[in-house]
Design a protein around this motif. Structure first.
Motif, PDB file in Angstrom:
ATOM      1  N   GLY A   1      78.937  78.601  39.416  1.00 53.52           N
ATOM      2  CA  GLY A   1      79.497  77.273  39.694  1.00 53.52           C
ATOM      3  C   GLY A   1      80.837  77.271  40.373  1.00 53.52           C
ATOM      4  O   GLY A   1      81.432  76.212  40.577  1.00 53.52           O
ATOM      5  N   VAL A   2      81.335  78.453  40.752  1.00 51.13           N
ATOM      6  CA  VAL A   2      82.675  78.547  41.330  1.00 51.13           C
ATOM      7  C   VAL A   2      82.591  78.614  42.864  1.00 51.13           C
ATOM      8  O   VAL A   2      81.764  79.351  43.414  1.00 51.13           O
ATOM      9  CB  VAL A   2      83.425  79.778  40.777  1.00 51.13           C
ATOM     10  CG1 VAL A   2      84.802  79.899  41.428  1.00 51.13           C
ATOM     11  CG2 VAL A   2      83.551  79.674  39.266  1.00 51.13           C
ATOM     12  N   HIS A   3      83.474  77.857  43.521  1.00 51.46           N
ATOM     13  CA  HIS A   3      83.603  77.903  44.984  1.00 51.46           C
ATOM     14  C   HIS A   3      84.837  78.716  45.344  1.00 51.46           C
ATOM     15  O   HIS A   3      85.855  78.658  44.643  1.00 51.46           O
ATOM     16  CB  HIS A   3      83.752  76.488  45.560  1.00 51.46           C
ATOM     17  CG  HIS A   3      82.606  75.576  45.254  1.00 51.46           C
ATOM     18  ND1 HIS A   3      81.556  75.396  46.105  1.00 51.46           N
ATOM     19  CD2 HIS A   3      82.351  74.815  44.159  1.00 51.46           C
ATOM     20  CE1 HIS A   3      80.699  74.528  45.577  1.00 51.46           C
ATOM     21  NE2 HIS A   3      81.164  74.167  44.387  1.00 51.46           N
ATOM     22  N   ASN A   4      84.759  79.463  46.435  1.00 51.86           N
ATOM     23  CA  ASN A   4      85.905  80.268  46.869  1.00 51.86           C
ATOM     24  C   ASN A   4      86.736  79.554  47.932  1.00 51.86           C
ATOM     25  O   ASN A   4      87.390  80.172  48.762  1.00 51.86           O
ATOM     26  CB  ASN A   4      85.441  81.622  47.396  1.00 51.86           C
ATOM     27  CG  ASN A   4      84.560  81.489  48.642  1.00 51.86           C
ATOM     28  OD1 ASN A   4      84.205  80.370  49.038  1.00 51.86           O
ATOM     29  ND2 ASN A   4      84.208  82.613  49.248  1.00 51.86           N
ATOM     30  N   HIS A   5      86.704  78.232  47.914  1.00 53.23           N
ATOM     31  CA  HIS A   5      87.452  77.428  48.888  1.00 53.23           C
ATOM     32  C   HIS A   5      87.808  76.101  48.236  1.00 53.23           C
ATOM     33  O   HIS A   5      87.216  75.689  47.225  1.00 53.23           O
ATOM     34  CB  HIS A   5      86.597  77.173  50.149  1.00 53.23           C
ATOM     35  CG  HIS A   5      85.280  76.521  49.830  1.00 53.23           C
ATOM     36  ND1 HIS A   5      85.141  75.159  49.718  1.00 53.23           N
ATOM     37  CD2 HIS A   5      84.067  77.064  49.562  1.00 53.23           C
ATOM     38  CE1 HIS A   5      83.875  74.876  49.425  1.00 53.23           C
ATOM     39  NE2 HIS A   5      83.199  76.009  49.327  1.00 53.23           N
ATOM     40  N   GLY A   6      88.758  75.420  48.821  1.00 52.06           N
ATOM     41  CA  GLY A   6      89.123  74.113  48.309  1.00 52.06           C
ATOM     42  C   GLY A   6      88.109  73.051  48.715  1.00 52.06           C
ATOM     43  O   GLY A   6      87.329  73.238  49.652  1.00 52.06           O
ATOM     44  N   LEU A   7      88.101  71.948  47.997  1.00 56.34           N
ATOM     45  CA  LEU A   7      87.201  70.833  48.308  1.00 56.34           C
ATOM     46  C   LEU A   7      87.989  69.733  49.008  1.00 56.34           C
ATOM     47  O   LEU A   7      89.176  69.516  48.690  1.00 56.34           O
ATOM     48  CB  LEU A   7      86.572  70.291  47.029  1.00 56.34           C
ATOM     49  CG  LEU A   7      85.735  71.296  46.225  1.00 56.34           C
ATOM     50  CD1 LEU A   7      85.170  70.628  44.974  1.00 56.34           C
ATOM     51  CD2 LEU A   7      84.616  71.880  47.070  1.00 56.34           C
ATOM     52  N   PRO A   8      87.392  69.044  49.962  1.00 53.32           N
ATOM     53  CA  PRO A   8      88.116  67.999  50.703  1.00 53.32           C
ATOM     54  C   PRO A   8      88.484  66.836  49.788  1.00 53.32           C
ATOM     55  O   PRO A   8      87.806  66.572  48.792  1.00 53.32           O
ATOM     56  CB  PRO A   8      87.112  67.579  51.780  1.00 53.32           C
ATOM     57  CG  PRO A   8      85.778  67.918  51.204  1.00 53.32           C
ATOM     58  CD  PRO A   8      85.978  69.150  50.383  1.00 53.32           C
ATOM     59  N   ASP A   9      89.526  66.126  50.161  1.00 51.58           N
ATOM     60  CA  ASP A   9      89.936  64.970  49.370  1.00 51.58           C
ATOM     61  C   ASP A   9      89.401  63.657  49.932  1.00 51.58           C
ATOM     62  O   ASP A   9      89.714  62.583  49.431  1.00 51.58           O
ATOM     63  CB  ASP A   9      91.467  64.894  49.287  1.00 51.58           C
ATOM     64  CG  ASP A   9      92.116  64.830  50.660  1.00 51.58           C
ATOM     65  OD1 ASP A   9      91.371  64.924  51.654  1.00 51.58           O
ATOM     66  OD2 ASP A   9      93.347  64.698  50.734  1.00 51.58           O
ATOM     67  N   GLN A  10      88.603  63.752  51.022  1.00 54.08           N
ATOM     68  CA  GLN A  10      87.982  62.555  51.590  1.00 54.08           C
ATOM     69  C   GLN A  10      86.644  62.918  52.213  1.00 54.08           C
ATOM     70  O   GLN A  10      86.335  64.082  52.410  1.00 54.08           O
ATOM     71  CB  GLN A  10      88.896  61.919  52.636  1.00 54.08           C
ATOM     72  CG  GLN A  10      89.278  62.860  53.772  1.00 54.08           C
ATOM     73  CD  GLN A  10      90.262  62.233  54.732  1.00 54.08           C
ATOM     74  OE1 GLN A  10      90.627  61.079  54.581  1.00 54.08           O
ATOM     75  NE2 GLN A  10      90.692  62.983  55.730  1.00 54.08           N
ATOM     76  N   TYR A  11      85.845  61.881  52.521  1.00 53.54           N
ATOM     77  CA  TYR A  11      84.477  62.110  52.989  1.00 53.54           C
ATOM     78  C   TYR A  11      84.364  62.266  54.500  1.00 53.54           C
ATOM     79  O   TYR A  11      83.289  62.535  55.007  1.00 53.54           O
ATOM     80  CB  TYR A  11      83.575  60.949  52.554  1.00 53.54           C
ATOM     81  CG  TYR A  11      83.141  61.037  51.109  1.00 53.54           C
ATOM     82  CD1 TYR A  11      82.435  62.134  50.651  1.00 53.54           C
ATOM     83  CD2 TYR A  11      83.442  60.013  50.218  1.00 53.54           C
ATOM     84  CE1 TYR A  11      82.018  62.212  49.328  1.00 53.54           C
ATOM     85  CE2 TYR A  11      83.040  60.078  48.894  1.00 53.54           C
ATOM     86  CZ  TYR A  11      82.329  61.179  48.461  1.00 53.54           C
ATOM     87  OH  TYR A  11      81.930  61.260  47.164  1.00 53.54           O
ATOM     88  N   HIS A  12      85.431  62.072  55.248  1.00 55.86           N
ATOM     89  CA  HIS A  12      85.342  62.162  56.701  1.00 55.86           C
ATOM     90  C   HIS A  12      84.903  63.570  57.108  1.00 55.86           C
ATOM     91  O   HIS A  12      85.509  64.565  56.706  1.00 55.86           O
ATOM     92  CB  HIS A  12      86.685  61.838  57.349  1.00 55.86           C
ATOM     93  CG  HIS A  12      87.030  60.384  57.247  1.00 55.86           C
ATOM     94  ND1 HIS A  12      87.620  59.855  56.123  1.00 55.86           N
ATOM     95  CD2 HIS A  12      86.858  59.357  58.112  1.00 55.86           C
ATOM     96  CE1 HIS A  12      87.806  58.559  56.298  1.00 55.86           C
ATOM     97  NE2 HIS A  12      87.359  58.226  57.498  1.00 55.86           N
ATOM     98  N   GLY A  13      83.839  63.644  57.894  1.00 55.05           N
ATOM     99  CA  GLY A  13      83.299  64.929  58.306  1.00 55.05           C
ATOM    100  C   GLY A  13      82.330  65.515  57.298  1.00 55.05           C
ATOM    101  O   GLY A  13      81.787  66.601  57.524  1.00 55.05           O
ATOM    102  N   HIS A  14      82.111  64.811  56.182  1.00 58.07           N
ATOM    103  CA  HIS A  14      81.164  65.306  55.179  1.00 58.07           C
ATOM    104  C   HIS A  14      79.763  65.326  55.764  1.00 58.07           C
ATOM    105  O   HIS A  14      79.337  64.370  56.418  1.00 58.07           O
ATOM    106  CB  HIS A  14      81.205  64.397  53.943  1.00 58.07           C
ATOM    107  CG  HIS A  14      80.512  64.964  52.744  1.00 58.07           C
ATOM    108  ND1 HIS A  14      79.157  64.856  52.573  1.00 58.07           N
ATOM    109  CD2 HIS A  14      80.975  65.663  51.685  1.00 58.07           C
ATOM    110  CE1 HIS A  14      78.810  65.442  51.434  1.00 58.07           C
ATOM    111  NE2 HIS A  14      79.910  65.933  50.876  1.00 58.07           N
ATOM    112  N   PRO A  15      78.991  66.420  55.558  1.00 60.14           N
ATOM    113  CA  PRO A  15      77.703  66.557  56.240  1.00 60.14           C
ATOM    114  C   PRO A  15      76.680  65.481  55.912  1.00 60.14           C
ATOM    115  O   PRO A  15      75.832  65.166  56.731  1.00 60.14           O
ATOM    116  CB  PRO A  15      77.202  67.942  55.781  1.00 60.14           C
ATOM    117  CG  PRO A  15      77.978  68.251  54.544  1.00 60.14           C
ATOM    118  CD  PRO A  15      79.307  67.583  54.720  1.00 60.14           C
TER     119      PRO A  15
END
Length: 465
Positions: free
Chosen positions: A111-125
């Protein structure tokens, strides 16, 4: 969901948000749940593997979900500098039917990601995709010629949380065009559109035996009716920057009894040579149903190839030249060659020459004009050799007032038609199908206005005070 580790690498644990004891009836329900949870936590969920039970040993129903940043970007195939969102994220979820048959169960493998998560949905796939309602809205506004940036603003008015941008709108418009055209080529689709709208059209190929289009002419059925009702004065002019092929467009306009302008026909030509104009005007002549009817006046600029074609195709028609362009050209030369203190006087005298009501007055005004320019022989020579000697009968009122031009002495009507068409087209990179759509929309608006003017002239009488 928590951020872990030291400051050298960001680790985000989403185990708790994807851990569930819920059972799902179908695989589609699992996929919807995983993507919804991902959207809520700004994690792009993708299916990395999907297996179905097919009787082979070890092959059972199974879904493996991963992060959209999982995997590695293979840069060995390209020597150019590029970017990728892939960072080998280890996040993994496994879903499979439970052994007791109660439904699909979900298990978080990592369940761990090796990167940060965005704080907004712009550009979300997924969030940046058009919904069903947004798709329909884009289609409706596109048909009404609304610019993509205004479509985006409209979608944001409907849904302030929308993250749709102009790129998605352009992509949707392109897909609409592909779906409408199908397997037809551009020319095949153009001819189909002309046939569906009951246009009268002709086209010809190049003389080299190839299948390359050289010239094409089309006219709307309502335009043909108006031409045969009001053939007295026609205005013609070529314009550019209407299509990606850079072909010049010959636009022909007419004038109704209520002083309204209507489009007669359009011709895309390979070049502005006499041969091309001959062909286009020959097709225009075929639109006139009665042999004894022909235009009394055709207004053009001083385009010699077009003027020669008019003389051959319509020998009994007077070819008048646009006085606005003539006065403009002479004034431009006057600005350069006439002394500053005499410029305005010479310009006024030249306009007086053009507006001479008869030949006697013309000669008197010409003498005054030449006397004012006595020290500018080059300017006088230009005016005489370029305009007066060869063309005075085509623009000086002493001669043009002998023919029925219904008060039209400039090509402003067709110039305005060019402007309306280009405004409808939005840009000059479209194909001929887009040009036809713009022309058709303009004609529909024109015909409605003309019908309204006919009704107004029927019910109301003009009064002068």
């Amino acid at each position: 969901m928590a951020y872990l580790g030291d400051t050298s690498q960001i680790l985000v644990d989403t185990t708790d948000v994807f851990t569930t004891h819920q059972k799902f009836a179908t695989a589609d329900d699992v996929v919807k749940w995983a993507r919804d949870v991902g959207d809520a936590n700004k994690v792009g969920i993708i299916i990395t593997r999907s297996d179905k039970k097919n009787g082979i040993r070890g092959r059972n129903d199974k879904l493996i979900f991963g992060c959209d940043k999982g995997g590695k970007y293979d840069s060995s195939e390209s020597s150019t500098t590029s970017t990728s969102k892939k960072c080998n994220c280890p996040f993994k979820i496994r879903a499979a039917p439970s052994t007791d048959g109660s439904g699909w169960k979900v298990q978080v493998i990592h369940g761990v990601h090796n990167h940060g998560l965005p704080d907004q949905y712009h550009g979300h796939p997924r969030k940046a995709r058009l919904t069903a309602d947004e798709n329909k809205r884009v289609q409706d506004l596109t048909k009404r010629k609304v610019a993509p940036r205004h479509i985006v603003l409209d979608l944001k008015d409907q849904n302030p949380e929308s993250v749709v941008d102009a790129t998605l709108v352009y992509r949707k418009r392109h897909m609409m065009q592909i779906q409408e055209r199908g397997s037809r080529t551009e020319l095949q689709h153009l001819l189909q559109l002309l046939d569906d709208a009951k246009y009268v059209s002709w086209n010809r190929r190049k003389d080299d035996g190839s299948d390359v289009l050289s010239d094409i002419f089309w006219a709307h059925p309502d335009s043909i009716k108006l031409l045969n009702l009001f053939p007295i004065v026609l205005v013609m002019d070529c314009t550019y920057k209407t299509n990606k092929y850079r072909q010049p467009l010959l636009e022909i306009a007419g004038i109704t009894s209520t002083n309204m302008t209507f489009a007669v026909g359009f011709a895309y030509m390979e070049s502005e040579k006499t041969n091309n104009y001959h062909w286009a005007l020959g097709k225009l002549k075929q639109l006139i149903t009665k042999q004894d009817i022909f235009p009394r006046v055709i207004l053009t600029d001083r385009e010699f190839a077009l003027m020669n074609a008019i003389k051959d195709i319509f020998p009994h028609t007077t070819n008048m030249l646009c006085t606005w362009h003539i006065i403009k050209n002479v004034n431009a030369r006057c600005t350069v060659q006439i002394p500053k203190d005499m410029k305005q006087k010479v310009k006024n005298l030249w306009r007086d020459v053009v507006e001479s009501p008869n030949e006697v007055e013309y000669q008197q005004r010409l003498n005054a004009f030449q006397q004012a320019c006595v020290n500018s022989s080059n300017f006088v020579e230009y005016v005489n050799n370029t305009w007066l000697a060869p063309h005075k009968e085509q623009f000086v009122e002493a001669w043009t007032n002998r023919v029925m031009h219904l008060g039209n002495t400039t090509t402003n009507r067709v110039e305005s038609a060019h402007w309306r068409l280009k405004k409808m087209l939005e840009h000059s990179k479209g194909d001929l199908c887009k040009c036809l759509e713009g022309m058709n929309d303009n004609i529909r608006l024109e015909v409605d206005k003309i019908k309204k003017s006919f009704q107004k002239s029927f019910y109301y009488t003009e009064k002068t005070h």
